[in-house]
Design a protein around this motif. Sequence first.
Motif, PDB file in Angstrom:
ATOM      1  N   GLU A  42      59.303  57.279  52.639  1.00 14.91           N
ATOM      2  CA  GLU A  42      58.039  56.788  53.199  1.00 14.91           C
ATOM      3  C   GLU A  42      56.851  57.244  52.355  1.00 14.91           C
ATOM      4  O   GLU A  42      55.941  56.457  52.073  1.00 14.91           O
ATOM      5  N   GLU A  43      56.866  58.498  51.919  1.00 15.81           N
ATOM      6  CA  GLU A  43      55.770  59.006  51.089  1.00 15.81           C
ATOM      7  C   GLU A  43      55.726  58.288  49.742  1.00 15.81           C
ATOM      8  O   GLU A  43      54.648  57.982  49.230  1.00 15.81           O
ATOM      9  N   HIS A  44      56.897  58.005  49.183  1.00 14.66           N
ATOM     10  CA  HIS A  44      56.965  57.295  47.906  1.00 14.66           C
ATOM     11  C   HIS A  44      56.341  55.901  48.031  1.00 14.66           C
ATOM     12  O   HIS A  44      55.518  55.504  47.199  1.00 14.66           O
ATOM     13  N   PHE A  45      56.717  55.170  49.069  1.00 14.05           N
ATOM     14  CA  PHE A  45      56.182  53.820  49.226  1.00 14.05           C
ATOM     15  C   PHE A  45      54.703  53.830  49.594  1.00 14.05           C
ATOM     16  O   PHE A  45      53.957  52.935  49.189  1.00 14.05           O
ATOM     17  N   MET A  46      54.272  54.843  50.325  1.00 13.85           N
ATOM     18  CA  MET A  46      52.834  54.964  50.613  1.00 13.85           C
ATOM     19  C   MET A  46      52.060  55.188  49.309  1.00 13.85           C
ATOM     20  O   MET A  46      50.999  54.597  49.092  1.00 13.85           O
ATOM     21  N   GLN A  47      52.594  56.043  48.422  1.00 12.53           N
ATOM     22  CA  GLN A  47      51.945  56.285  47.133  1.00 12.53           C
ATOM     23  C   GLN A  47      51.958  55.025  46.277  1.00 12.53           C
ATOM     24  O   GLN A  47      50.964  54.704  45.618  1.00 12.53           O
ATOM     25  N   MET A  48      53.076  54.303  46.292  1.00 10.51           N
ATOM     26  CA  MET A  48      53.132  53.046  45.540  1.00 10.51           C
ATOM     27  C   MET A  48      52.072  52.067  46.048  1.00 10.51           C
ATOM     28  O   MET A  48      51.388  51.409  45.257  1.00 10.51           O
ATOM     29  N   TRP A  49      51.930  51.959  47.363  1.00  7.53           N
ATOM     30  CA  TRP A  49      50.955  51.048  47.946  1.00  7.53           C
ATOM     31  C   TRP A  49      49.533  51.473  47.561  1.00  7.53           C
ATOM     32  O   TRP A  49      48.700  50.637  47.224  1.00  7.53           O
ATOM     33  N   GLN A  50      49.274  52.766  47.575  1.00  6.71           N
ATOM     34  CA  GLN A  50      47.956  53.260  47.171  1.00  6.71           C
ATOM     35  C   GLN A  50      47.688  52.922  45.707  1.00  6.71           C
ATOM     36  O   GLN A  50      46.578  52.526  45.349  1.00  6.71           O
ATOM     37  N   ASN A  51      48.712  53.045  44.869  1.00  2.00           N
ATOM     38  CA  ASN A  51      48.562  52.681  43.458  1.00  2.00           C
ATOM     39  C   ASN A  51      48.258  51.198  43.299  1.00  2.00           C
ATOM     40  O   ASN A  51      47.433  50.809  42.466  1.00  2.00           O
ATOM     41  N   VAL A  52      48.918  50.363  44.094  1.00  2.37           N
ATOM     42  CA  VAL A  52      48.659  48.915  44.048  1.00  2.37           C
ATOM     43  C   VAL A  52      47.202  48.636  44.421  1.00  2.37           C
ATOM     44  O   VAL A  52      46.505  47.873  43.734  1.00  2.37           O
ATOM     45  N   LEU A  53      46.733  49.250  45.489  1.00  2.03           N
ATOM     46  CA  LEU A  53      45.354  49.023  45.927  1.00  2.03           C
ATOM     47  C   LEU A  53      44.351  49.488  44.871  1.00  2.03           C
ATOM     48  O   LEU A  53      43.341  48.810  44.621  1.00  2.03           O
ATOM     49  N   THR A  54      44.642  50.620  44.238  1.00  2.58           N
ATOM     50  CA  THR A  54      43.759  51.133  43.187  1.00  2.58           C
ATOM     51  C   THR A  54      43.717  50.166  42.009  1.00  2.58           C
ATOM     52  O   THR A  54      42.631  49.856  41.487  1.00  2.58           O
ATOM     53  N   LYS A  55      44.867  49.678  41.586  1.00  3.55           N
ATOM     54  CA  LYS A  55      44.933  48.719  40.463  1.00  3.55           C
ATOM     55  C   LYS A  55      44.223  47.412  40.827  1.00  3.55           C
ATOM     56  O   LYS A  55      43.510  46.836  39.994  1.00  3.55           O
ATOM     57  N   GLN A  56      44.420  46.932  42.068  1.00  2.00           N
ATOM     58  CA  GLN A  56      43.749  45.699  42.484  1.00  2.00           C
ATOM     59  C   GLN A  56      42.238  45.864  42.435  1.00  2.00           C
ATOM     60  O   GLN A  56      41.525  44.963  41.984  1.00  2.00           O
ATOM     61  N   ALA A  57      41.745  46.997  42.883  1.00  2.00           N
ATOM     62  CA  ALA A  57      40.305  47.234  42.869  1.00  2.00           C
ATOM     63  C   ALA A  57      39.782  47.278  41.434  1.00  2.00           C
ATOM     64  O   ALA A  57      38.725  46.723  41.132  1.00  2.00           O
ATOM     65  N   LYS A  58      40.533  47.923  40.543  1.00  4.81           N
ATOM     66  CA  LYS A  58      40.116  47.991  39.135  1.00  4.81           C
ATOM     67  C   LYS A  58      40.094  46.600  38.515  1.00  4.81           C
ATOM     68  O   LYS A  58      39.140  46.235  37.821  1.00  4.81           O
ATOM     69  N   TRP A  59      41.150  45.820  38.764  1.00  8.50           N
ATOM     70  CA  TRP A  59      41.198  44.472  38.212  1.00  8.50           C
ATOM     71  C   TRP A  59      40.070  43.603  38.774  1.00  8.50           C
ATOM     72  O   TRP A  59      39.446  42.832  38.039  1.00  8.50           O
ATOM     73  N   ALA A  60      39.796  43.726  40.051  1.00  8.47           N
ATOM     74  CA  ALA A  60      38.712  42.945  40.657  1.00  8.47           C
ATOM     75  C   ALA A  60      37.373  43.302  39.996  1.00  8.47           C
ATOM     76  O   ALA A  60      36.562  42.411  39.699  1.00  8.47           O
ATOM     77  N   LYS A  61      37.157  44.578  39.756  1.00 10.72           N
ATOM     78  CA  LYS A  61      35.925  45.023  39.099  1.00 10.72           C
ATOM     79  C   LYS A  61      35.862  44.499  37.667  1.00 10.72           C
ATOM     80  O   LYS A  61      34.810  43.995  37.227  1.00 10.72           O
ATOM     81  N   ASP A  62      36.985  44.576  36.929  1.00 12.12           N
ATOM     82  CA  ASP A  62      37.017  44.084  35.550  1.00 12.12           C
ATOM     83  C   ASP A  62      36.767  42.577  35.509  1.00 12.12           C
ATOM     84  O   ASP A  62      36.017  42.084  34.646  1.00 12.12           O
ATOM     85  N   ILE A  63      37.357  41.835  36.422  1.00 15.33           N
ATOM     86  CA  ILE A  63      37.161  40.379  36.467  1.00 15.33           C
ATOM     87  C   ILE A  63      35.710  40.052  36.774  1.00 15.33           C
ATOM     88  O   ILE A  63      35.108  39.167  36.156  1.00 15.33           O
ATOM     89  N   GLU A  64      35.135  40.773  37.714  1.00 18.65           N
ATOM     90  CA  GLU A  64      33.726  40.544  38.061  1.00 18.65           C
ATOM     91  C   GLU A  64      32.818  40.843  36.870  1.00 18.65           C
ATOM     92  O   GLU A  64      31.869  40.104  36.605  1.00 18.65           O
ATOM     93  N   ASN A  65      33.111  41.905  36.149  1.00 20.20           N
ATOM     94  CA  ASN A  65      32.317  42.240  34.955  1.00 20.20           C
ATOM     95  C   ASN A  65      32.431  41.148  33.898  1.00 20.20           C
ATOM     96  O   ASN A  65      31.442  40.796  33.246  1.00 20.20           O
ATOM     97  N   ILE A  66      33.618  40.586  33.707  1.00 16.00           N
ATOM     98  CA  ILE A  66      33.816  39.509  32.748  1.00 16.00           C
ATOM     99  C   ILE A  66      33.041  38.271  33.179  1.00 16.00           C
ATOM    100  O   ILE A  66      32.375  37.616  32.368  1.00 16.00           O
ATOM    101  N   ARG A  67      33.094  37.950  34.468  1.00 16.36           N
ATOM    102  CA  ARG A  67      32.348  36.789  34.969  1.00 16.36           C
ATOM    103  C   ARG A  67      30.847  36.952  34.766  1.00 16.36           C
ATOM    104  O   ARG A  67      30.137  35.972  34.531  1.00 16.36           O
ATOM    105  N   ASN A  68      30.372  38.180  34.876  1.00 17.68           N
ATOM    106  CA  ASN A  68      28.938  38.440  34.710  1.00 17.68           C
ATOM    107  C   ASN A  68      28.560  38.695  33.254  1.00 17.68           C
ATOM    108  O   ASN A  68      27.410  39.014  32.971  1.00 17.68           O
ATOM    109  N   GLY A  69      29.497  38.555  32.328  1.00 13.05           N
ATOM    110  CA  GLY A  69      29.218  38.723  30.931  1.00 13.05           C
ATOM    111  C   GLY A  69      29.150  40.162  30.473  1.00 13.05           C
ATOM    112  O   GLY A  69      28.637  40.455  29.396  1.00 13.05           O
TER     113      GLY A  69
END
Length: 71
Positions: A42-69
């Motif tokens: 359970e702890e392993h999958f919770m950590q994996m899920w947290q990693n997914v959320l962190t990566k999604q947030a980073k990608w969303a920020k990077d995509i937004e920065n690209i859209r804004n030039g």
Amino acid sequence: MSEKELNAYRFSPEQEPTDEMLEQIMREVAEEARTSNQKATEEHFMQMWQNVLTKQAKWAKDIENIRNGHK
């Protein structure tokens, strides 16, 4: 066998455990192993899920920065 008797027993060369004692000890060890394994999984999958959320947030920020030039 009472829980008190089982808890009082200590492995030693002078006193061999009975089959009943060994069975109870093995049952308790197996239950503790199952519980520990379940908790670790359970702890392993919770950590994996947290990693997914962190990566999604980073990608969303990077995509937004690209859209804004911005990079």
